[in-house]
Design a protein around this motif. Structure first.
Motif, PDB file in Angstrom:
ATOM      1  N   HIS A  16     -41.628  34.605   2.618  1.00  0.00           N
ATOM      2  CA  HIS A  16     -40.583  35.391   1.955  1.00  0.00           C
ATOM      3  C   HIS A  16     -39.370  34.517   1.673  1.00  0.00           C
ATOM      4  O   HIS A  16     -38.816  34.538   0.575  1.00  0.00           O
ATOM      5  CB  HIS A  16     -40.188  36.595   2.818  1.00  0.00           C
ATOM      6  CG  HIS A  16     -39.157  37.455   2.188  1.00  0.00           C
ATOM      7  ND1 HIS A  16     -37.820  37.282   2.414  1.00  0.00           N
ATOM      8  CD2 HIS A  16     -39.260  38.476   1.310  1.00  0.00           C
ATOM      9  CE1 HIS A  16     -37.132  38.167   1.717  1.00  0.00           C
ATOM     10  NE2 HIS A  16     -37.987  38.901   1.042  1.00  0.00           N
ATOM     11  N   ARG A  17     -38.942  33.736   2.659  1.00  0.00           N
ATOM     12  CA  ARG A  17     -37.777  32.853   2.478  1.00  0.00           C
ATOM     13  C   ARG A  17     -38.029  31.820   1.386  1.00  0.00           C
ATOM     14  O   ARG A  17     -37.142  31.512   0.594  1.00  0.00           O
ATOM     15  CB  ARG A  17     -37.441  32.134   3.783  1.00  0.00           C
ATOM     16  CG  ARG A  17     -36.719  32.979   4.787  1.00  0.00           C
ATOM     17  CD  ARG A  17     -36.221  32.138   5.962  1.00  0.00           C
ATOM     18  NE  ARG A  17     -37.313  31.548   6.730  1.00  0.00           N
ATOM     19  CZ  ARG A  17     -37.926  32.136   7.747  1.00  0.00           C
ATOM     20  NH1 ARG A  17     -37.553  33.347   8.124  1.00  0.00           N
ATOM     21  NH2 ARG A  17     -38.903  31.526   8.392  1.00  0.00           N
ATOM     22  N   ARG A  18     -39.245  31.294   1.329  1.00  0.00           N
ATOM     23  CA  ARG A  18     -39.547  30.246   0.349  1.00  0.00           C
ATOM     24  C   ARG A  18     -39.763  30.791  -1.053  1.00  0.00           C
ATOM     25  O   ARG A  18     -39.450  30.114  -2.035  1.00  0.00           O
ATOM     26  CB  ARG A  18     -40.797  29.466   0.770  1.00  0.00           C
ATOM     27  CG  ARG A  18     -40.559  28.522   1.923  1.00  0.00           C
ATOM     28  CD  ARG A  18     -41.802  27.699   2.260  1.00  0.00           C
ATOM     29  NE  ARG A  18     -42.828  28.540   2.877  1.00  0.00           N
ATOM     30  CZ  ARG A  18     -44.016  28.795   2.363  1.00  0.00           C
ATOM     31  NH1 ARG A  18     -44.375  28.274   1.228  1.00  0.00           N
ATOM     32  NH2 ARG A  18     -44.874  29.579   2.993  1.00  0.00           N
ATOM     33  N   GLU A  19     -40.301  31.986  -1.196  1.00  0.00           N
ATOM     34  CA  GLU A  19     -40.775  32.460  -2.491  1.00  0.00           C
ATOM     35  C   GLU A  19     -39.957  33.575  -3.140  1.00  0.00           C
ATOM     36  O   GLU A  19     -40.214  33.930  -4.285  1.00  0.00           O
ATOM     37  CB  GLU A  19     -42.231  32.936  -2.366  1.00  0.00           C
ATOM     38  CG  GLU A  19     -43.176  31.873  -1.833  1.00  0.00           C
ATOM     39  CD  GLU A  19     -43.325  30.668  -2.758  1.00  0.00           C
ATOM     40  OE1 GLU A  19     -43.125  30.811  -3.985  1.00  0.00           O
ATOM     41  OE2 GLU A  19     -43.629  29.584  -2.246  1.00  0.00           O
ATOM     42  N   TRP A  20     -38.954  34.143  -2.434  1.00  0.00           N
ATOM     43  CA  TRP A  20     -38.279  35.311  -2.988  1.00  0.00           C
ATOM     44  C   TRP A  20     -37.592  35.009  -4.314  1.00  0.00           C
ATOM     45  O   TRP A  20     -37.587  35.835  -5.224  1.00  0.00           O
ATOM     46  CB  TRP A  20     -37.302  35.934  -1.998  1.00  0.00           C
ATOM     47  CG  TRP A  20     -36.030  35.153  -1.826  1.00  0.00           C
ATOM     48  CD1 TRP A  20     -35.780  34.209  -0.887  1.00  0.00           C
ATOM     49  CD2 TRP A  20     -34.856  35.248  -2.626  1.00  0.00           C
ATOM     50  NE1 TRP A  20     -34.518  33.708  -1.056  1.00  0.00           N
ATOM     51  CE2 TRP A  20     -33.930  34.323  -2.112  1.00  0.00           C
ATOM     52  CE3 TRP A  20     -34.510  36.025  -3.732  1.00  0.00           C
ATOM     53  CZ2 TRP A  20     -32.664  34.155  -2.674  1.00  0.00           C
ATOM     54  CZ3 TRP A  20     -33.239  35.856  -4.280  1.00  0.00           C
ATOM     55  CH2 TRP A  20     -32.340  34.930  -3.749  1.00  0.00           C
ATOM     56  N   ALA A  21     -37.020  33.815  -4.463  1.00  0.00           N
ATOM     57  CA  ALA A  21     -36.328  33.474  -5.706  1.00  0.00           C
ATOM     58  C   ALA A  21     -37.310  33.418  -6.879  1.00  0.00           C
ATOM     59  O   ALA A  21     -37.001  33.881  -7.983  1.00  0.00           O
ATOM     60  CB  ALA A  21     -35.594  32.150  -5.556  1.00  0.00           C
ATOM     61  N   PHE A  22     -38.502  32.874  -6.636  1.00  0.00           N
ATOM     62  CA  PHE A  22     -39.519  32.815  -7.687  1.00  0.00           C
ATOM     63  C   PHE A  22     -39.942  34.219  -8.110  1.00  0.00           C
ATOM     64  O   PHE A  22     -40.054  34.517  -9.297  1.00  0.00           O
ATOM     65  CB  PHE A  22     -40.741  32.028  -7.190  1.00  0.00           C
ATOM     66  CG  PHE A  22     -41.872  32.029  -8.170  1.00  0.00           C
ATOM     67  CD1 PHE A  22     -41.856  31.225  -9.290  1.00  0.00           C
ATOM     68  CD2 PHE A  22     -42.966  32.859  -7.977  1.00  0.00           C
ATOM     69  CE1 PHE A  22     -42.899  31.234 -10.198  1.00  0.00           C
ATOM     70  CE2 PHE A  22     -44.015  32.884  -8.875  1.00  0.00           C
ATOM     71  CZ  PHE A  22     -43.977  32.071  -9.991  1.00  0.00           C
TER      72      PHE A  22
END
Length: 52
Positions: A16-22
């Motif tokens: 979630h932390r790594r991919e939320w912006a994408f």
């Protein structure tokens, strides 16, 4: 079992932390509007999907 659930929860939190912006950027591209994308992403607090 509890250790495995903790590891799964940590892996999900990390993803979630790594991919939320994408995910948000893709939703904005599809919706064409940041406000609409925020509503779609948040959904209805009652658990029903937001109707856009």
């Amino acid at each position: 079992m509890t250790a495995m659930l903790g590891a799964v929860a940590e892996a999900l939190a990390d993803a979630h932390r790594r991919e939320w912006a994408f995910v948000l950027a893709a939703t904005v591209r599809v919706a064409g509007d940041l406000d609409v994308a925020a509503v779609v992403r948040r959904g209805d607090p009652a658990g029903e999907p937001a109707s856009v």
